[in-house]
Design an enzyme around this catalytic site. Structure first.
Site, PDB file in Angstrom:
ATOM      1  N   LYS A 126       0.864  -1.191   0.000  1.00 19.03           N
ATOM      2  CA  LYS A 126       0.000   0.000   0.000  1.00 19.03           C
ATOM      3  C   LYS A 126       0.891   1.228   0.000  1.00 19.03           C
ATOM      4  O   LYS A 126       2.023   1.181   0.462  1.00 19.03           O
ATOM      5  CB  LYS A 126      -0.874   0.016   1.259  1.00 19.03           C
ATOM      6  N   ASP A 166      -7.072   4.370  -4.670  1.00 14.00           N
ATOM      7  CA  ASP A 166      -7.666   4.227  -3.334  1.00 14.00           C
ATOM      8  C   ASP A 166      -8.315   5.594  -3.093  1.00 14.00           C
ATOM      9  O   ASP A 166      -8.516   6.365  -4.040  1.00 14.00           O
ATOM     10  CB  ASP A 166      -6.583   3.897  -2.287  1.00 14.00           C
TER      11      ASP A 166
HETATM   12  N1  GLU Z   1      -7.347   0.291  -2.982  1.00 17.50           N
HETATM   13  C1  GLU Z   1      -8.084  -0.892  -3.284  1.00 17.50           C
HETATM   14  C2  GLU Z   1      -8.070  -1.819  -2.087  1.00 17.50           C
HETATM   15  O1  GLU Z   1      -8.115  -1.344  -0.963  1.00 17.50           O
HETATM   16  C3  GLU Z   1      -7.647  -1.526  -4.596  1.00 17.50           C
HETATM   17  C4  GLU Z   1      -6.217  -1.939  -4.683  1.00 17.50           C
HETATM   18  C5  GLU Z   1      -5.794  -2.426  -6.069  1.00 17.50           C
HETATM   19  O2  GLU Z   1      -6.613  -2.467  -6.969  1.00 17.50           O
HETATM   20  O3  GLU Z   1      -4.607  -2.776  -6.178  1.00 17.50           O
HETATM   21  O4  GLU Z   1      -8.080  -3.021  -2.175  1.00 17.50           O
END
Ligand code: GLU
Length: 444
Positions: A126, A166
């Protein structure tokens, strides 16, 4: 002291001022107790939990950019590459003033188990920044994104780490980041997901988190002799997740009556006007205060309050810790039967405990919102084979993934005697695959 308690204590001691990270670790480790206790000495000797709560790598960097007045601004950028046991790091980039290392670590930690649950080969990571895209011009957003990637590009790649959207990072931001990555590396590769359709994005990615949330909720209901048909649904948030959760809720015959943003919330007893919501949020990038001009019968309230509305199903789709114990009590008193998390960790631990103790079917975010990252992995597959699949093909795969996911967490919960405890089921099922892969790869 048990190994689980030892590790929880170490995490709290070694990571001061990271309450969200502590919360996520405690939630996961507490539900792993039966798995760890069955093999306590081996887990301790191999330091399995110590390895899983320590990110493989954390990158923190300066992001300088120039605003429209010519003033230099400085933000902090983060990428936490948490665990690559089952695939390249995968997870979004959050752009929000609240972002700090503890928040990125909680999100990255959750992402390990979520990504494992999708059944697809993606590790957990992340990132993000305390930059706030709200109120910035397109040029300012581009300047920030270019500067952010000018540092981050060294650490990411289609086979190493694949960031995505996100909170605060949507198609516009991903586009600017992709352009800068390509310019710096010369590579036209699937290094980011959530891309625009004209340059390698996947159909149904935008809808995926919200649709996936409804697919898994519907499957859970069916397995409990019920359906979405005719249900009143309260939703928080007004971003990508909330909007497409509302869309799919309608398609399944339910009536979503609320949504919210950072300043207020809407109650529309006739059902949320989806076209109005999309126009306000996706086109105008405006506040929900505008909603009443489209729907005079709706109520707009300042502050928070979505969870006080009478309904059958609650879908928190905004942000972490937005549903607390008082809200949980209101939900139970109002007859809500299901809570499914579209956001990451939107329910506090006390609220989750209260909901479960009162017989609410509770689907945790790492299972219920996994449709987004799962479809990101499908975008990666399409980029690798240099093909694009139809909307129907991606959507059908997404539905299959969510239905399977439900049955996996249900099975894991039952195996350890936790029937209908999907928090335990999700943590155990997600963990078992990652630990198996870590063990097979030696002490890494
Ligand atoms: N931000 C999204 C999550 O919390 C998607 C992450 C992604 O697609 O890599 O899973």
């Amino acid at each position: 002291m048990s190994y689980v308690d030892e590790v929880i204590e170490r995490v709290v001691e070694k990571n001061p001022s990271q309450p969200e990270f502590h919360q996520a670790v405690k939630e996961v480790l507490n539900s792993l107790r039966p798995v760890v206790e069955a093999n306590e000495e081996k887990f301790r000797k191999d330091a399995v939990l110590d390895r899983i709560v320590n990110p493989e790598r954390q990158i923190i960097f300066r992001v300088p950019w120039v605003d429209d007045k010519g003033q230099v601004q400085v933000n902090t950028g983060y990428r936490v590459q948490f665990n690559s046991a089952i695939g390249p790091y995968k997870g979004g980039l959050r752009l929000h003033p609240s972002v700090n290392l503890g928040i990125i670590k909680f999100l990255g930690f959750e992402q390990i188990f979520k990504n494992s649950l999708t059944g697809l080969p993606i590790g957990g990571g992340k990132g993000g920044s305390d930059f706030d895209p709200k109120g910035k011009s397109d040029r300012e957003v581009m300047a920030f994104c270019q500067s952010f990637i000018t540092e981050l590009y060294r650490y990411i790649g289609a086979d190493t780490d694949v960031p995505a959207g996100d909170i605060g990072t949507g198609a516009r931001e991903i586009g600017y980041m992709y352009g800068q990555y390509k310019r710096l590396t010369g590579l036209y590769e699937g290094v980011l997901t959530g891309k625009g359709l004209s340059y390698g994005g996947s159909l149904a990615r935008k809808e995926a988190t919200g649709y996936g949330l409804l697919y898994i909720t519907d499957e859970m209901l069916k397995c409990h002799g019920d359906t979405m048909e005719g249900k009143t649904v309260i939703v928080s948030g007004a971003g990508n997740v909330a909007t497409y959760a509302i869309e799919k809720a309608y398609q399944l015959g339910a009536k979503p009556v609320t949504c919210s943003d950072s300043t207020g919330w809407v109650y529309d007893p006739d059902g949320i006007d989806l076209d109005a919501l999309k126009e306000i949020k996706e086109v105008k990038r405006a506040r929900l205060t505008e909603y009443k001009s489209y729907r005079p019968n709706a109520e707009y309230h300042e502050g928070r309050g979505v969870w006080s509305v009478k309904a059958d199903i609650a879908l928190p789709c905004a942000t972490q810790n937005e549903l607390n114990l008082e809200d949980a009590k209101a939900l139970v008193a109002n007859g809500v039967k299901v809570v499914a998390e579209g956001a990451n960790m939107p329910t506090t631990q006390e609220a989750t405990d209260y909901l479960q103790a009162n017989g609410i079917l509770f689907l945790p975010g790492k299972a219920a919102n996994a449709g987004g990252v799962a479809t990101s992995a499908l975008e990666m597959s399409q980029n690798s084979e240099r093909l694009s699949w139809s909307f129907e093909e991606v959507d059908a795969k997404l539905k299959g993934i969510m239905v399977n996911l439900y049955h996996n967490i249900d099975k894991a919960a039952k195996k350890y005697g936790f029937e209908d405890n999907f928090v335990a089921g999700a943590n155990i099922a997600g963990f078992e695959k990652v630990v198996d892969a870590m063990n097979a790869q030696g002490i890494v």
